[in-house]
Design a protein around this motif. Structure first.
Motif, PDB file in Angstrom:
ATOM      1  N   LEU A  33       0.839  -1.190   0.000  1.00 28.03           N
ATOM      2  CA  LEU A  33       0.000   0.000   0.000  1.00 28.03           C
ATOM      3  C   LEU A  33       0.878   1.245   0.000  1.00 28.03           C
ATOM      4  O   LEU A  33       1.866   1.323   0.743  1.00 28.03           O
ATOM      5  N   VAL A  34       0.525   2.227  -0.830  1.00 27.88           N
ATOM      6  CA  VAL A  34       1.177   3.532  -0.815  1.00 27.88           C
ATOM      7  C   VAL A  34       0.117   4.582  -0.539  1.00 27.88           C
ATOM      8  O   VAL A  34      -1.055   4.411  -0.900  1.00 27.88           O
ATOM      9  N   ALA A  35       0.526   5.665   0.132  1.00 26.98           N
ATOM     10  CA  ALA A  35      -0.399   6.752   0.484  1.00 26.98           C
ATOM     11  C   ALA A  35       0.162   8.057  -0.068  1.00 26.98           C
ATOM     12  O   ALA A  35       1.327   8.390   0.151  1.00 26.98           O
ATOM     13  N   ILE A  36      -0.683   8.792  -0.775  1.00 22.75           N
ATOM     14  CA  ILE A  36      -0.272  10.035  -1.420  1.00 22.75           C
ATOM     15  C   ILE A  36      -1.337  11.081  -1.139  1.00 22.75           C
ATOM     16  O   ILE A  36      -2.529  10.839  -1.378  1.00 22.75           O
ATOM     17  N   GLY A  37      -0.950  12.228  -0.623  1.00 22.80           N
ATOM     18  CA  GLY A  37      -1.912  13.296  -0.398  1.00 22.80           C
ATOM     19  C   GLY A  37      -1.462  14.274   0.658  1.00 22.80           C
ATOM     20  O   GLY A  37      -0.675  13.934   1.558  1.00 22.80           O
ATOM     21  N   GLU A  38      -1.954  15.498   0.538  1.00 20.23           N
ATOM     22  CA  GLU A  38      -1.706  16.540   1.541  1.00 20.23           C
ATOM     23  C   GLU A  38      -2.870  16.569   2.517  1.00 20.23           C
ATOM     24  O   GLU A  38      -4.036  16.476   2.120  1.00 20.23           O
ATOM     25  N   VAL A  39      -2.563  16.710   3.795  1.00 19.24           N
ATOM     26  CA  VAL A  39      -3.581  16.721   4.842  1.00 19.24           C
ATOM     27  C   VAL A  39      -3.688  18.132   5.400  1.00 19.24           C
ATOM     28  O   VAL A  39      -2.685  18.723   5.830  1.00 19.24           O
ATOM     29  N   GLY A  40      -4.905  18.684   5.402  1.00 23.85           N
ATOM     30  CA  GLY A  40      -5.139  20.004   5.966  1.00 23.85           C
ATOM     31  C   GLY A  40      -5.481  19.941   7.438  1.00 23.85           C
ATOM     32  O   GLY A  40      -5.729  18.866   8.007  1.00 23.85           O
ATOM     33  N   LEU A  41      -5.527  21.106   8.076  1.00 21.23           N
ATOM     34  CA  LEU A  41      -5.831  21.154   9.509  1.00 21.23           C
ATOM     35  C   LEU A  41      -7.268  20.770   9.799  1.00 21.23           C
ATOM     36  O   LEU A  41      -7.596  20.398  10.933  1.00 21.23           O
ATOM     37  N   ALA A  42      -8.129  20.851   8.822  1.00 23.13           N
ATOM     38  CA  ALA A  42      -9.515  20.415   9.013  1.00 23.13           C
ATOM     39  C   ALA A  42      -9.677  18.918   8.820  1.00 23.13           C
ATOM     40  O   ALA A  42     -10.791  18.404   8.924  1.00 23.13           O
ATOM     41  N   ALA A  87      -3.385   1.795  -3.332  1.00 27.96           N
ATOM     42  CA  ALA A  87      -2.967   3.178  -3.110  1.00 27.96           C
ATOM     43  C   ALA A  87      -4.116   3.962  -2.500  1.00 27.96           C
ATOM     44  O   ALA A  87      -5.289   3.761  -2.842  1.00 27.96           O
ATOM     45  N   LEU A  88      -3.773   4.849  -1.567  1.00 24.90           N
ATOM     46  CA  LEU A  88      -4.703   5.826  -1.007  1.00 24.90           C
ATOM     47  C   LEU A  88      -4.357   7.179  -1.612  1.00 24.90           C
ATOM     48  O   LEU A  88      -3.233   7.655  -1.469  1.00 24.90           O
ATOM     49  N   VAL A  89      -5.313   7.806  -2.282  1.00 24.78           N
ATOM     50  CA  VAL A  89      -5.070   9.065  -2.978  1.00 24.78           C
ATOM     51  C   VAL A  89      -6.244  10.001  -2.727  1.00 24.78           C
ATOM     52  O   VAL A  89      -7.334   9.562  -2.319  1.00 24.78           O
ATOM     53  N   PRO A  90      -6.059  11.309  -2.967  1.00 26.28           N
ATOM     54  CA  PRO A  90      -7.198  12.233  -2.887  1.00 26.28           C
ATOM     55  C   PRO A  90      -8.215  11.931  -3.990  1.00 26.28           C
ATOM     56  O   PRO A  90      -7.953  11.158  -4.910  1.00 26.28           O
ATOM     57  N   THR A  91      -9.340  12.573  -3.905  1.00 32.68           N
ATOM     58  CA  THR A  91     -10.393  12.347  -4.894  1.00 32.68           C
ATOM     59  C   THR A  91      -9.968  12.848  -6.270  1.00 32.68           C
ATOM     60  O   THR A  91      -9.164  13.770  -6.382  1.00 32.68           O
ATOM     61  N   ASP A  92     -10.518  12.202  -7.290  1.00 28.48           N
ATOM     62  CA  ASP A  92     -10.264  12.537  -8.692  1.00 28.48           C
ATOM     63  C   ASP A  92      -8.778  12.455  -9.030  1.00 28.48           C
ATOM     64  O   ASP A  92      -8.135  13.450  -9.362  1.00 28.48           O
ATOM     65  N   PRO A  93      -8.169  11.257  -8.945  1.00 26.86           N
ATOM     66  CA  PRO A  93      -6.738  11.132  -9.225  1.00 26.86           C
ATOM     67  C   PRO A  93      -6.397  11.101 -10.706  1.00 26.86           C
ATOM     68  O   PRO A  93      -5.225  11.171 -11.071  1.00 26.86           O
ATOM     69  N   GLY A  94      -7.374  10.957 -11.568  1.00 25.09           N
ATOM     70  CA  GLY A  94      -7.092  10.861 -12.992  1.00 25.09           C
ATOM     71  C   GLY A  94      -6.956   9.410 -13.426  1.00 25.09           C
ATOM     72  O   GLY A  94      -7.507   8.489 -12.813  1.00 25.09           O
ATOM     73  N   LYS A  95      -6.208   9.184 -14.503  1.00 24.01           N
ATOM     74  CA  LYS A  95      -6.037   7.843 -15.042  1.00 24.01           C
ATOM     75  C   LYS A  95      -5.213   6.987 -14.086  1.00 24.01           C
ATOM     76  O   LYS A  95      -4.142   7.386 -13.640  1.00 24.01           O
ATOM     77  N   VAL A  96      -5.717   5.801 -13.789  1.00 22.28           N
ATOM     78  CA  VAL A  96      -5.076   4.887 -12.844  1.00 22.28           C
ATOM     79  C   VAL A  96      -4.441   3.742 -13.618  1.00 22.28           C
ATOM     80  O   VAL A  96      -5.026   3.237 -14.582  1.00 22.28           O
ATOM     81  N   PRO A  97      -3.227   3.292 -13.248  1.00 18.49           N
ATOM     82  CA  PRO A  97      -2.609   2.148 -13.933  1.00 18.49           C
ATOM     83  C   PRO A  97      -3.477   0.907 -13.848  1.00 18.49           C
ATOM     84  O   PRO A  97      -4.113   0.631 -12.822  1.00 18.49           O
ATOM     85  N   ALA A  98      -3.507   0.158 -14.933  1.00 20.19           N
ATOM     86  CA  ALA A  98      -4.323  -1.065 -14.976  1.00 20.19           C
ATOM     87  C   ALA A  98      -3.813  -2.075 -13.959  1.00 20.19           C
ATOM     88  O   ALA A  98      -2.610  -2.298 -13.828  1.00 20.19           O
ATOM     89  N   GLY A  99      -4.741  -2.681 -13.225  1.00 14.50           N
ATOM     90  CA  GLY A  99      -4.382  -3.675 -12.232  1.00 14.50           C
ATOM     91  C   GLY A  99      -4.074  -3.113 -10.866  1.00 14.50           C
ATOM     92  O   GLY A  99      -3.744  -3.876  -9.952  1.00 14.50           O
ATOM     93  N   MET A 100      -4.170  -1.810 -10.680  1.00 13.37           N
ATOM     94  CA  MET A 100      -3.880  -1.193  -9.389  1.00 13.37           C
ATOM     95  C   MET A 100      -5.183  -0.722  -8.760  1.00 13.37           C
ATOM     96  O   MET A 100      -5.985  -0.030  -9.403  1.00 13.37           O
TER      97      MET A 100
END
Length: 469
Positions: free
Chosen positions: A392-401, A425-438
């Motif tokens: 698992l990989v995690a990508i994203g910026e976290v705000g104070l809220a 993978a954990l990503v923010p909403t609307d990441p765009g095109k995702v690699p096949a099989g992920m």
């Protein structure tokens, strides 16, 4: 006798020693570069006029200028070519700066040997070491070539004499702060000396079509020592970065007239020398058969290059009233923000009274906000003693809220993670095109992100914290 009136010629003038800005009165702070205590008196400049003279070459329409003479030539080191934009352009002057002991001389000696050939001689001039010391290092890293010439000089006129004698295609000077001109007053490394040495070598490079690599010293703050004029004069400015206790070294472009400045070259420094790393992600990962609590993977962007890095966190019972907060490779302020968000938005109260240690693997430094989500999940995993799912990989910026915000280059990050075998993978909403099989899980806030932890263990964490109190 009447007192003599002070003329304009006798009036003193003042100049900033950092940027060269001039004024008629003294100021404590330079308005141009904002430096304090750098404005000094140097005398009134004489009024001069320049008459039109003969031109060296006639001006041509830009479409008729031959651009083939500025074709880049490879240095023999692909990672350095990546940062330079394809290689060294004839007549280009490159300034390489870095902290002492980071490996600048080792890298340039390797470049000198690999770029030397029968058609292109290389001249390596050292002002900090003797020729025999450089030869010993060349033997150790295997940087020997018949067309590589070596000289130990600290006099500018002697360096120019070597250029007439050797006629190199590449000149490497280590370093520009150690060479001085006898015609200019001041010690080597001073503003006047650095300006004269750099100006003479730049003129020689342009006239001969010779590429030049200059080594520059840095200050305690990490900035290039000497006047900023040096950075303006050269064509390319590179920073050589890295922790001396780690193997990874990064060459980062700051200024480049021949290419982009968002490229990064990765190198590994070892006993036998320095080698380029086309795929450096393996240095930042720990391969395990089973996941361990307190670890989370993320994908950071160094320039245009995505790198998979591992964030680790450890929480233990504190033995002192003020719990420790120790970080390595992470910004302390960002980690403190993630702790506050987890406690307030994620309802994880087990972090307030415990010692917390967070670090990265392999000496990589994570400073971009895209690593926030991985840092928060690693801290939450360590607090509940629950490992995150494998691969698992995690990508994203976290705000104070507590919201998870979008970051740049999500598709490139996911493609790199998929190439290395990660399936979730954990990503923010609307990441765009995702690699096949992920499998990609879009999360809007920390509540959604924390659901990847096993529910039973997450519920036990606050209860265990209350029992310890």
């Amino acid at each position: 006798m009447a007192a003599r009136t002070k003329t304009t010629k006798d009036r003193p003038s003042y100049r900033c020693t950092e940027c060269g800005w001039q004024t008629a009165k003294w100021l404590g702070r330079c308005p141009e570069c904002q430096a304090w205590g750098t404005v000094e008196e140097y005398g009134a400049p004489a009024v001069r006029t320049t008459a039109p003279g003969r031109v060296s070459t006639s001006a041509l329409p830009i479409s008729q200028v031959d651009g083939r003479q500025a074709t880049a030539r490879t240095t023999g080191v692909p990672e350095l070519d990546r940062v330079l934009g394809g290689g060294l352009v004839p007549g280009a002057v490159v300034l390489l700066a870095g902290e002492p002991g980071v490996g600048k001389s080792t890298l340039l000696l390797d470049v000198a040997a690999k770029s030397a050939s029968a058609e292109h001689r290389t001249l390596y001039v050292t002002g900090e070491e003797s020729a025999s010391q450089v030869r010993l290092r060349a033997d150790r890293i295997g940087a020997l070539h018949d067309e590589l010439y070596l000289a130990a000089e600290t006099d500018l006129s002697a360096v120019l004499g070597h250029l007439d004698e050797v006629k190199p295609s590449l000149l490497i000077l280590d370093s520009v702060q150690t060479v001085a001109s006898p015609e200019i007053e001041g010690a080597p490394g001073g503003m006047a000396q650095v300006r004269e040495v750099a100006g003479a070598l730049i003129r020689a490079s342009k006239e001969r079509g010779m590429s030049t690599l200059l080594v520059g010293h840095v200050t305690k703050d990490g900035a290039i020592a000497g006047p900023r004029l040096l950075e303006h004069l050269v064509d390319v400015v590179l920073h050589f970065e890295g922790d001396r206790h780690a193997r990874l070294r990064l060459v980062r472009g700051v200024k480049n007239r021949y290419g982009a400045t968002d490229e990064v070259g990765c190198f590994e420094l070892h006993d036998e020398g320095i080698t380029g790393l086309a795929d450096p992600s393996g240095l930042f990962l720990t391969r395990r058969d089973e996941p361990v609590p307190g670890t989370c993977l993320t994908v950071t962007l160094e320039g245009r290059r995505p790198l998979v890095a591992e964030v680790q966190a450890l929480t233990v019972d504190s033995q002192i009233p003020s719990p420790r907060r120790t970080t390595s490779g992470l910004e302390t302020s960002r980690v403190s923000m993630m702790l506050a968000v987890l406690e307030q938005r994620g309802r994880i109260s087990a972090l307030g009274k415990r010692d917390i240690y967070s670090a990265t693997v392999g000496g990589v430094k994570l400073s971009e906000p895209a690593a926030d989500l991985a840092v928060a999940l690693a801290l939450a995993s360590a607090a509940s003693d629950t490992p995150l799912p494998k691969n698992l990989v995690a990508i994203g910026e976290v705000g104070l809220a507590g919201e998870v915000r979008r970051v740049t280059g999500v598709q490139r990050r996911l493609a790199e993670a998929h190439r290395l075998g990660f399936t979730h993978a954990l990503v923010p909403t609307d990441p765009g095109k995702v690699p096949a099989g992920m499998k990609v899980l879009e999360v809007a806030d920390m509540g959604d992100a924390l659901r990847v932890l096993p529910r039973s263990r997450r519920r036990e964490a606050p209860q265990e914290a209350e029992e310890r109190r």
